[in-house]
Enzyme design. Structure first.
Site, mmCIF file in Angstrom:
data_model
loop_
_atom_site.group_PDB
_atom_site.id
_atom_site.type_symbol
_atom_site.label_atom_id
_atom_site.label_comp_id
_atom_site.label_asym_id
_atom_site.label_seq_id
_atom_site.Cartn_x
_atom_site.Cartn_y
_atom_site.Cartn_z
ATOM 1 N N GLU B 34 38.332 36.719 37.653
ATOM 2 C CA GLU B 34 38.235 35.323 38.092
ATOM 3 C C GLU B 34 37.241 35.202 39.242
ATOM 4 O O GLU B 34 37.224 36.054 40.143
ATOM 5 C CB GLU B 34 39.625 34.867 38.587
ATOM 6 C CG GLU B 34 39.722 33.390 38.897
ATOM 7 C CD GLU B 34 41.019 33.034 39.624
ATOM 8 O OE1 GLU B 34 41.621 33.927 40.271
ATOM 9 O OE2 GLU B 34 41.436 31.870 39.536
ATOM 10 N N HIS B 36 35.729 34.434 42.662
ATOM 11 C CA HIS B 36 36.320 34.387 44.000
ATOM 12 C C HIS B 36 35.275 33.989 45.034
ATOM 13 O O HIS B 36 35.198 34.570 46.120
ATOM 14 C CB HIS B 36 36.950 35.743 44.362
ATOM 15 C CG HIS B 36 38.357 35.889 43.887
ATOM 16 N ND1 HIS B 36 38.673 36.138 42.576
ATOM 17 C CD2 HIS B 36 39.566 35.783 44.530
ATOM 18 C CE1 HIS B 36 40.005 36.202 42.430
ATOM 19 N NE2 HIS B 36 40.562 35.994 43.606
ATOM 20 N N ASP B 45 41.722 40.146 42.009
ATOM 21 C CA ASP B 45 43.145 40.006 41.678
ATOM 22 C C ASP B 45 43.710 41.226 40.957
ATOM 23 O O ASP B 45 44.931 41.321 40.759
ATOM 24 C CB ASP B 45 43.377 38.745 40.827
ATOM 25 C CG ASP B 45 43.158 37.480 41.637
ATOM 26 O OD1 ASP B 45 42.932 37.571 42.854
ATOM 27 O OD2 ASP B 45 43.209 36.387 41.046
ATOM 28 N N HIS B 120 47.662 37.292 40.839
ATOM 29 C CA HIS B 120 46.938 36.079 40.423
ATOM 30 C C HIS B 120 47.983 34.993 40.233
ATOM 31 O O HIS B 120 48.839 35.084 39.336
ATOM 32 C CB HIS B 120 46.194 36.399 39.112
ATOM 33 C CG HIS B 120 45.504 35.248 38.460
ATOM 34 N ND1 HIS B 120 44.427 34.603 39.023
ATOM 35 C CD2 HIS B 120 45.722 34.630 37.261
ATOM 36 C CE1 HIS B 120 44.012 33.648 38.190
ATOM 37 N NE2 HIS B 120 44.785 33.643 37.135
ATOM 38 N N GLU B 122 48.424 32.159 38.908
ATOM 39 C CA GLU B 122 48.696 31.487 37.634
ATOM 40 C C GLU B 122 49.457 32.372 36.645
ATOM 41 O O GLU B 122 49.948 31.885 35.622
ATOM 42 C CB GLU B 122 47.378 31.020 37.001
ATOM 43 C CG GLU B 122 46.705 29.866 37.735
ATOM 44 C CD GLU B 122 45.820 30.300 38.895
ATOM 45 O OE1 GLU B 122 45.924 31.467 39.343
ATOM 46 O OE2 GLU B 122 45.024 29.476 39.349
ATOM 47 N N HIS B 178 42.773 30.706 47.799
ATOM 48 C CA HIS B 178 41.928 31.368 46.792
ATOM 49 C C HIS B 178 40.545 31.679 47.365
ATOM 50 O O HIS B 178 39.767 30.777 47.675
ATOM 51 C CB HIS B 178 41.787 30.492 45.559
ATOM 52 C CG HIS B 178 40.960 31.142 44.497
ATOM 53 N ND1 HIS B 178 41.404 32.211 43.752
ATOM 54 C CD2 HIS B 178 39.680 30.928 44.106
ATOM 55 C CE1 HIS B 178 40.451 32.598 42.931
ATOM 56 N NE2 HIS B 178 39.396 31.847 43.131
ATOM 57 N N GLU B 183 42.642 36.823 51.064
ATOM 58 C CA GLU B 183 42.101 37.777 50.099
ATOM 59 C C GLU B 183 40.846 38.471 50.640
ATOM 60 O O GLU B 183 40.636 39.665 50.412
ATOM 61 C CB GLU B 183 41.774 37.068 48.774
ATOM 62 C CG GLU B 183 43.012 36.604 48.018
ATOM 63 C CD GLU B 183 42.680 36.004 46.659
ATOM 64 O OE1 GLU B 183 43.427 36.257 45.696
ATOM 65 O OE2 GLU B 183 41.679 35.243 46.575
#
Lengths: 261, 261, 261, 261, 261, 261
Positions: B34, B36, B45, B120, B122, B178, B183
């Site tokens: 994904e 970032h 992730d 992650h 989701e 995010h 992170e």
């Protein structure tokens, strides 16, 4: 950072730029978590196609997707069977849909060329089905120029001279190469710390009747889980295999996708 | 070779022995490919929960499975949305069945304790569904003592003092973290070569209406893909987070599985 | 007869005429059959979003579809867990495909605007997946202007002043509002005959560790099944919530679909 | 509150107590959202079996689950066809899995007796499949005493005398009763406000060749969507039907489940 | 070789040529492996529609696909129930997807006209669903002129005079014709070697209550598995039925597909 | 009538008696509808394994189930590719579930021994998956003694002397035997009327690169669809193959199931 061939190590802007150049080739290693005898780790089928992908990608300017870590169920005649502890396999539909989902997403990104680099014999047909379902769906979406090359890296070792150097006493077929000279040599060339040659069990090649029995009869698989002995594996053989695979696959991908050499 | 906490780096005999000891805890990182932001690679992730798993496993004597490399579709309010190039997501059912298949196989090996380490946001509900389907199926197989701990590692950063040190100007919620300070700091502590702080875009925190629109309205996501600025990320913050997560999760897993400390 | 906002109470000719006007907004309540404590009936999660839909529809000229009566499995931290008698839940895929099927049919009717009104926390991601699969399929059918607004009605109660009036002693988060002041007040305002305040069990708010355990540990849920006490619920609070939700959602839907006010 | 036969209107404690008594019969209405001519609303197939369930439940002490609101695709010879606006149908698998999920949950609650009350002809075989899959799965879970009665309420109107009173000019078969005298009379008895007899289109009974064509040929369905005229429908006929169905089904359920009368 | 109406007996070039002529009608028999009493073999439901297909195909110049050999689960009121040894049935989804896959392939070949010739009552709705899913998918592929005629061959025996000759003592309905006069007569006309009239058990017609019970109550089915006695079956009746079906279906297919007669 | 080895030609009582004897072996031919060159019909892959099954069954006292008529998608290197008109293939999941359903039903009948006789190369892995899913499910049902032998009949032609007689000029591998000497000879021995040797196109053996490309590149398949020339096929070779297969498979099945010889 942007020098990596691994898509996971790029930013999305770097990836976007790479795709925008056109002709971007994505490569997807598909492996397994599977026993490979007493002398070798269980992620061989992920490590090896990933390593081949990396080298091919460097040579032809492609990108490598994160590998699929789990594969289809180990079969007795090609992987010893799915009854071993540690072997951790997916149902066929799960693998197929994973492939389909990834292709759908690549198409959304604008990618149109994909190499499926299989590292686990039993995956092949479920990969094929994933590709077929994905391309069918893409046609519904109006995308009809997505092209996939599917291969198992060992199929590129076909030169009798090379096979002669790997198996001076005669080659008995890919089917019993599970955990044998081929894979062990490659691991010695690439990840020697994950091989312990002292633990190789030197057994005669597995032989099977021309049929399969389910549930599997465990005794038919040599006890260590390998189908032939890795005794004669060596780093040099591994380097030879790697070199043959990388150059053969690089040429094949260039040819298949009409890439300049 | 046998010292690794990574199952993929063990032989099947080593793994078998570890499981035979009893109380074996397996840990499964579940990630994503994904975007970032402009400043960070796309496999964050996967890398982060794997790193946390590794450290927890070392501390409590657990084993770490190969991570699931692709996750559920990025949502606008938690991951920017699934329209970015590079973000490569699975359908919910594919993720769910991957989880279910792995649990079924672990049970066959004799494992009865699993930690799902989500990286992650989701993924959560599709992991939950995979666990539920797997445990249901295991009950049909007569296995009713398989126990799963499911967590997202960031949920262990709850101490207001820690949050105060990470966000001296105020914490705005995990949902917009995010690609932000959290992170990015962790990546600086663990994989600094995969972060380029110079490319951080310093934008105000994303704000969203209390509803979602499909298809996504791309303009609602800040252009770089991050939902808050990583400008104040630092290696030190990353080390603090890591330490808090590893000790908190280690304690939690010991508690949940009644392990000796 | 034709005055109803409920599609089920219209003839197909009335519905056809309404759709033909253009800009027709359909609203779909998605609920659950789930325990809501000792003091409240089990169809709260259907009744409440349906009531909100009805009022919003009356205000903005929308239509309300028959609600989905069963939802995804209750989770311990948001609904007490799926182990209670009475709680009757669907597998994730069943809910997802129900949503997908309904959207496909609405598109066939000529509808292009849908509001998914969720009344059960655990449904969210499976609704999202149903929307995604449906819109993807509609694109294959050449329909690319179908737009969905997805929301959970409680997310519209964000004004700190309103929250202050509902929770004068402090708000502890939506997650533990299962069967608490919020839902109970709404039910008192809308369906007082389905609430028995005398049976409210006045327990301290549920607290949970930052991880989930499967199979669920029933003792972690307060015995009555509620996650916080509804003791201070009132009809007045319910009317306040309803008014805030209806006006907020009406404005949001108008905005999202560019409807005249 | 506890007097309701509707499970959704009970608290979980009330439901739990009812199930604990033993012999608890649950009833599940399965309907559709489907055009029913110019003169009748579209939720007829939900309202009617729900009303029958309610009355039977009151008589025999059963409980009624929330009805399934959407059914299988309308077929031309039994429902006019699935091409009408408003008709909103599920794929067969969605309906089947909804039934399977609900039965699995009822079994968890301790229920062992279920009546599937179908109100939409086309649902039948997908209900049967849902029951079969659920009972098969329950056997894997060690539950082999779950018993289901499946019926369509109109099948209980078999007495030639009753049929003579309903159709003094001759009965033409259930298949063309869609939106005709039978359903319209029942609606007049139960929900007169949802019927507008003035809008009945008095057309000759639909006739079809002994085969089906797909895609449907819309012209083969009478324009209003009904398959026979409801002109001679009346409240009295509806009351007669209701009385026959309720007493017949009550007796049948008692017999099938060995309940005391 | 090229004279066969059976596609399986043609070369692909012969088939290709036939399709290229335009107006090619393909016919697909859909059967079952199901008990048919003590006096008849179990593949009746494949043999009969295949024989009808063959004769219709010869008359109208159509082609016959290999029949689907397994069907949906036998139901007590129409086939005796699925509890008999020998009866070997598919889940609904398996049958549906088989139909869908075959239609997708026919469309790829250029075929646009298909007759589904059902020989097993319980198949009908799962065939309908397969057709619907296939035509929906074909529309996504841009194919909107594929037309299917679906029929059960016995529905063409409607002439009261014919029925009078078959059942001089009165016709009791198709539903109990399982293994009775109708099928047995046809088998006598077509495959007399697979019928042993001496083994016919002459029992009164089965009667059933107006509801179904699951799991099935085996005692409700007459012991031999037939639902009515085949005692009065004869070769002559079979020839009459065959002649009526073949001419009726030939005319219907010509009409439905606008073929010259 | 009862002498037939084909289950479809038995009454259920005959079948029941046969199963009750114990040790009953059921055999399931799995074929395809696939182009086999200009000189041969398209149902070769059904006819051949069915014929082998019949002869083996006669020899060892087994029974033969109706064959699966449609198989998995033809692959270029083993069947020419799935792009030919006439080739009519199933999705992998459809074939897998067909196998699973049939095994589940056989187990219900009391059968515990099954031979899967594959006649189409591409089916193998989807058959394997069907067997695996079925045996897994049977274990949930408490059946753990169901045993399956899976084979492709050509794998029993291994004797170098036999191969020498079939291919005096050298054997090039099973993979290119599609429509070649092997299958054509068998057809000449069994169904000469379905072969037209005059139409054999005598082309050099197909050669392929060590990878697959999707969508298929049709030009890579020899134009007639065969992968090697059938020019030297003969009835005598067919009889030899048949004899070798029947005796080899009979012995194998006896051995695998511990049957008396």
């Amino acid at each position: 950072m942007s020098k990596s061939v691994f898509i996971g190590e790029l930013t999305w802007k770097e990836y976007e730029a790479k795709v925008a150049e056109g002709n971007c080739v994505a490569m997807l290693p598909v492996g397994a978590l599977e026993q490979h005898g007493h002398h070798m780790c269980m992620n061989v089928d992920v490590l090896l196609p990933t390593a081949v992908c990396q080298r091919v990608a460097e040579r032809i300017g492609a990108l490598v997707l994160p590998g699929i870590q789990y594969g289809y169920k180990s079969q007795q005649k090609s992987g010893g069977g799915n009854h071993f502890p540690g072997t951790t396999s997916l149902d066929g539909a799960t693998l197929t849909h994973t492939v389909q989902d990834i292709i759908r997403e690549l198409a959304r990104h604008g990618v149109r060329r994909l190499v499926m680099m299989n590292g686990h014999y039993e995956n092949s047909m479920f990969i094929v089905e994933g590709i077929d379902l994905a391309l069918r769906e893409l046609r519904y979406a109006g995308v009809d120029d997505f092209k996939v090359v599917a291969l198992s890296y060992w199929d590129f070792v076909r030169d009798p001279q090379v096979i002669g150097r790997l198996y001076p006493d005669g080659f008995l077929g890919w089917d019993i190469e599970h955990g044998g000279v081929f894979e062990t040599s490659l691991m010695l060339a690439l990840y020697p710390q994950l091989v312990d040659l002292d633990k190789v069990v030197d057994h005669p090649p597995a032989t099977f009747p021309p049929y399969d029995v389910f549930p599997v009869i465990p005794e038919r698989t040599p006890a260590p889980g390998t189908l032939s002995s890795a005794k004669t594996a060596s780093r040099e053989k591994g380097e030879l295999i790697l070199s043959v695979c990388v150059s053969g696959i690089s040429a094949a991908v260039r040819e298949a996708f009409d890439l300049a050499t």
